[in-house]
Design an enzyme around this catalytic site. Structure first.
Site, PDB file in Angstrom:
ATOM      1  N   GLY A 218      -2.787  -9.833  -1.070  1.00  0.00           N
ATOM      2  CA  GLY A 218      -1.634  -9.651  -2.207  1.00  0.00           C
ATOM      3  C   GLY A 218      -1.515  -8.890  -2.711  1.00  0.00           C
ATOM      4  N   THR A 219      -2.877  -7.633  -2.783  1.00  0.00           N
ATOM      5  CA  THR A 219      -2.315  -6.495  -3.620  1.00  0.00           C
ATOM      6  C   THR A 219      -0.889  -5.366  -2.893  1.00  0.00           C
ATOM      7  OG1 THR A 219      -4.142  -5.257  -1.985  1.00  0.00           O
ATOM      8  CG2 THR A 219      -4.546  -6.713  -4.196  1.00  0.00           C
ATOM      9  N   GLY A 220      -1.012  -5.978  -1.565  1.00  0.00           N
ATOM     10  CA  GLY A 220       0.559  -5.401  -1.112  1.00  0.00           C
ATOM     11  C   GLY A 220       0.034  -4.040  -0.079  1.00  0.00           C
ATOM     12  N   THR A 222       0.869  -4.947   3.178  1.00  0.00           N
ATOM     13  CA  THR A 222       2.090  -4.214   4.343  1.00  0.00           C
ATOM     14  C   THR A 222       3.087  -4.139   3.664  1.00  0.00           C
ATOM     15  OG1 THR A 222       1.220  -7.158   4.956  1.00  0.00           O
ATOM     16  CG2 THR A 222       3.704  -6.050   5.417  1.00  0.00           C
ATOM     17  N   GLU A 438     -20.272  -6.132 -20.443  1.00  0.00           N
ATOM     18  CA  GLU A 438     -20.484  -4.382 -19.374  1.00  0.00           C
ATOM     19  C   GLU A 438     -20.761  -3.574 -20.480  1.00  0.00           C
ATOM     20  OE1 GLU A 438     -20.637  -3.525 -16.478  1.00  0.00           O
ATOM     21  OE2 GLU A 438     -20.313  -6.545 -15.603  1.00  0.00           O
TER      22      GLU A 438
HETATM   23  P1  ADP Z   1      -1.100  -8.286   1.199  1.00  0.00           P
HETATM   24  O1  ADP Z   1      -0.217  -7.288   2.890  1.00  0.00           O
HETATM   25  O2  ADP Z   1      -1.814  -7.181   0.885  1.00  0.00           O
HETATM   26  O3  ADP Z   1      -1.734  -9.612   1.247  1.00  0.00           O
HETATM   27  P2  ADP Z   1       2.094  -8.174   0.689  1.00  0.00           P
HETATM   28  O4  ADP Z   1       1.702  -6.778   0.956  1.00  0.00           O
HETATM   29  O5  ADP Z   1       1.867  -9.285   1.568  1.00  0.00           O
HETATM   30  O6  ADP Z   1       0.003  -8.303   0.271  1.00  0.00           O
HETATM   31  O7  ADP Z   1       2.418  -8.885  -0.616  1.00  0.00           O
HETATM   32  C1  ADP Z   1       3.204  -9.762  -0.970  1.00  0.00           C
HETATM   33  C2  ADP Z   1       3.862  -9.726  -1.389  1.00  0.00           C
HETATM   34  O8  ADP Z   1       3.962  -9.588  -3.652  1.00  0.00           O
HETATM   35  C3  ADP Z   1       5.260  -8.338  -1.785  1.00  0.00           C
HETATM   36  O9  ADP Z   1       6.339  -8.669  -0.841  1.00  0.00           O
HETATM   37  C4  ADP Z   1       5.558  -8.019  -3.037  1.00  0.00           C
HETATM   38  O10 ADP Z   1       6.071  -8.874  -3.436  1.00  0.00           O
HETATM   39  C5  ADP Z   1       4.328  -8.263  -3.564  1.00  0.00           C
HETATM   40  N1  ADP Z   1       3.581  -7.406  -4.465  1.00  0.00           N
HETATM   41  C6  ADP Z   1       1.641  -7.013  -3.765  1.00  0.00           C
HETATM   42  N2  ADP Z   1       1.949  -6.173  -4.538  1.00  0.00           N
HETATM   43  C7  ADP Z   1       2.624  -5.265  -4.827  1.00  0.00           C
HETATM   44  C8  ADP Z   1       2.354  -4.277  -5.379  1.00  0.00           C
HETATM   45  N3  ADP Z   1       2.095  -3.293  -5.522  1.00  0.00           N
HETATM   46  N4  ADP Z   1       3.538  -3.752  -6.023  1.00  0.00           N
HETATM   47  C9  ADP Z   1       4.970  -4.291  -6.396  1.00  0.00           C
HETATM   48  N5  ADP Z   1       5.205  -6.372  -5.570  1.00  0.00           N
HETATM   49  C10 ADP Z   1       4.262  -6.265  -5.139  1.00  0.00           C
HETATM   50 ZN    ZN Z   2     -24.763  -6.088 -15.614  1.00  0.00          ZN
HETATM   51 MG    MG Z   3      -0.341  -8.963   4.339  1.00  0.00          MG
END
Ligand code: ADP
Ligand code: ZN
Ligand code: MG
Length: 636
Positions: A218-220, A222, A438
């Site tokens: 979910g960090t983006g 893809t 920290e």
């Molecule tokens: P991953 O592939 O790392 O699991 P994804 O790219 O599939 O994550 O992210 C899923 C959704 O979350 C994206 O389609 C987007 O809507 C949102 N998202 C994730 N990271 C970001 C980011 N850095 N900026 C904006 N939207 C994001």
């Molecule tokens: Zn520590």
């Molecule tokens: Mg992904």
């Protein structure tokens, strides 16, 4: 190819047949009027029935006429009148009546029997089983051909399922990706290359073949890969590692070959392999269940990666959230040797991501995205997109014109509840503890001489292991360390624990790793470096284990029980005095500790320069500054 067309028309045929069967049964069964068995018996006794057909559960027949006063209801009579041309057919459900046949014979009424399963039932069951068979057959066919809609069939077994996205379809650019600026920056070079490969070629620049995006789910990852394609306006071939795993042996490898073949024709372009870990799991991890298919596919991927010249303009990107389990062969030079890390966003990054996702959402005047960002430590981009979506849904359900802060608050609560089950979110109290912990490390590290300067402090949770971290520079190899340096290092390690004690009057489990490291240092000082007056210069190694020669028995310690006890108490003494020292230090600089912790609670990350500026406001200096050169000289 014929196959593709005829199964489709077959479906039409089946559907048509089904409709006919339905209509037929409707027509057949609707026509006879339902009457009760007692009515039937009454009609029989009145001599009004004929042409009877008996099945095990019902009686069908015709009325001779409608002069049947009071036996039938007026409704039934009018029904019979409506269906008059159908010869007044009726049916009745049978009840136990063994004498019926006798009665019929006595009255001389013609009757016939019929078995329970009618010709209609036969047809229906026949059609159903044929349909089932054809369904299974089509399913297998589709699996083999591997293409849901495109041209295919048995001949195209190896055809790639990877979808080709062109820019007009992705429409994702760097503007849609926020909060992971470092990763974006690193990929800009790739974009430049894809835009004008000739320029790079002319200059002889070396462009990486493979870029591995590493980050929590979910960090983006893809999203970022698609954004690179979007920015460069090049085709984007993507395929997911998990898709390969379920294929028949040999198909995956053929797909990989095909994918690269297509990509080379469309160069410059990006080939993106999502969830690389599903495909590239280290072979060592699963030594028993050798997954032939996966291995073949992986090997084919390696062959393809080695076999082409990056100058053709195909960049291979891959994503994983578990780089540690990848097969080392994938990470070798010339393959995925460039790694781009996507961190969990800090508070400013989260705000930026919220801005991206609220672009098309109507926000109320009271919505402050900065506050939302502050409430969501540990959230990744996907979670934040979720928050915005949830808030919009809540607002819609509440019939609002726009999304208010209340909706955002409730959405965050809801999503936190979901994430807490996955232990990914800190409570505010935990966050405070981590902040002080920290800050303790950081303040001690800033006060003592000869300690590596702090580079970055963070309280953004990263997985379950580390809740926060304080990073020190440099990490250069050190060959020599003096006793005072080791003692200072001990002090920094204990700083977190001591800060917790002072501020909360209680301690948490968060210091376990620090204490482990501190104990190791103290033990080494006593047993290996001869730095304890009480035990003198002698070394006491209990774990000197020659690599090949001996059995485990040979690594017995080479000293007495009494000495072991002495070592223990000496280690304890060193740790105790370090603890005391840190306590005094932090008590004297409590204001600074609070200031750093407050900053962390607000901003979550603090870099070295910010830390030094903050401490300077309090007039903090290192105890005795020694020139850096001196230490370097000692180390060389
Ligand atoms: P991953 O592939 O790392 O699991 P994804 O790219 O599939 O994550 O992210 C899923 C959704 O979350 C994206 O389609 C987007 O809507 C949102 N998202 C994730 N990271 C970001 C980011 N850095 N900026 C904006 N939207 C994001
Ligand atoms: Zn520590
Ligand atoms: Mg992904």
């Amino acid at each position: 190819m014929g196959e593709r067309r005829w199964p489709i028309s077959l479906w039409y045929l089946l559907a048509g047949l089904f409709v006919v069967v339905l209509l037929y049964s409707y027509g057949l069964y609707e026509a006879p009027q339902e009457i009760s068995y007692s009515q039937f018996k009454a009609l029989l006794n009145a001599g009004k029935v004929t042409d009877l057909v008996l099945t095990p559960d019902e009686v069908q027949g015709r009325l001779t006429d409608l002069e049947v006063d009071n036996i039938l209801s007026s409704e039934q009579v009018s029904h019979f009148k409506r269906w008059g041309q159908r010869e007044l057919r009726f049916r009745a459900v049978r009840v136990e009546d063994p004498k019926l046949v006798e009665v019929l014979e006595a009255k001389g009424i013609p009757f016939a029997g019929r078995t329970a399963s009618t010709w209609l039932m036969n047809i229906v069951s026949w059609v159903l089983s044929v349909a089932l068979f054809i369904g299974i057959w089509l399913f297998v066919l589709r699996r083999l051909s591997g293409s849901a809609g495109g041209p295919g069939g048995l001949m195209a077994v190896g055809r790639s399922r990877a979808k080709v996205y062109v820019e007009s379809e992705t429409k994702v650019t760097f503007a849609d990706v926020a909060g992971i600026d470092e990763a974006k920056e690193e990929l800009r070079e790739i974009v430049e290359f894809l835009k004008t490969p000739e320029r790079f070629r002319r200059l002889g620049g070396k462009i990486p073949k493979g870029v591995l995006l590493v980050g929590a789910p979910g960090t983006g990852k893809t999203l970022l890969a698609r954004a690179v394609a979007g920015e460069a306006k090049v085709p984007f071939f993507s395929i997911s590692g998990s898709e390969f795993v379920e294929l028949f042996v040999g198909v995956g490898a053929a797909r990989v070959r095909d994918l690269f073949e297509q990509a080379k024709q469309k160069a410059p372009c990006i080939v993106f392999i999502d969830e690389l870990d599903a495909l590239g799991k280290s072979r060592a991890i699963n030594p028993l269940g050798t997954h032939d298919e996966r291995e073949q596919t992986l090997n084919q991927l390696l062959v393809e990666m080695d076999g082409f010249d990056p100058n053709v303009g195909v960049i291979i990107m891959a994503a994983t959230n578990r780089p540690e389990i990848l097969d080392p062969a994938l990470l070798r030079a010339g393959r995925f040797d460039r790694h781009v890390v996507l961190d969990r966003p800090d508070v400013r990054g989260r705000e930026a991501i919220l801005r991206v996702h609220t672009r098309s959402v109507k926000l109320g005047p009271d919505v402050d995205l900065q506050v939302v960002a502050q409430r969501t430590p540990g959230f990744v981009g996907a979670d934040l997109a979720n928050v915005v979506n949830e808030a919009a849904l809540l607002a819609a359900r509440r019939n609002r014109e726009y999304v208010t802060m209340q909706d955002f608050d409730d959405a965050v609560d809801r999503i936190i509840a979901g994430l807490e089950r996955k232990t990914r979110v800190m409570s505010p109290r935990e966050k405070r503890i981590v902040a002080y912990h920290e800050a303790g490390h950081a303040v001690v590290a800033s006060l003592l001489p000869n300690v590596d300067p702090v580079r970055k402090i963070s309280i953004i949770p990263r997985g379950i292991g580390a809740l926060g971290y304080t990073q020190q520079l440099p990490t250069e190899d050190r060959y020599l360390m003096t006793r005072s340096e080791l003692e200072n290092r001990l002090a920094v390690l204990l700083g977190g624990r001591v800060a917790e004690e002072m501020v909360f009057g209680d301690v948490s489990t968060g210091a376990q790793d620090d204490l482990q490291k501190a104990t190791d240092i103290a033990l080494a000082m006593v047993s290996r470096y001869g730095m304890s007056e009480a035990l003198g210069l002698r070394t006491f190694e209990s774990d000197r284990r020659p690599l090949f020669l001996e059995s485990p028995m040979a690594s017995r310690r080479d000293y007495s029980e009494a000495k072991a006890a002495a070592i223990d108490s000496e280690v304890e003494r060193i740790l105790k005095s370090a603890h005391q020292r840190v306590r005094e230090l932090l008590q004297a600089h409590r204001r600074e500790l609070e200031a750093v912790a407050d900053w962390l609670l607000e901003k979550e990350v603090l870099d070295g320069d910010q830390l030094r500026a903050l401490l300077q406001q309090y007039g903090v200096q290192r105890e005795q500054r020694e020139p850096r050169e001196q230490r370097t000289a000692a180390g060389s």
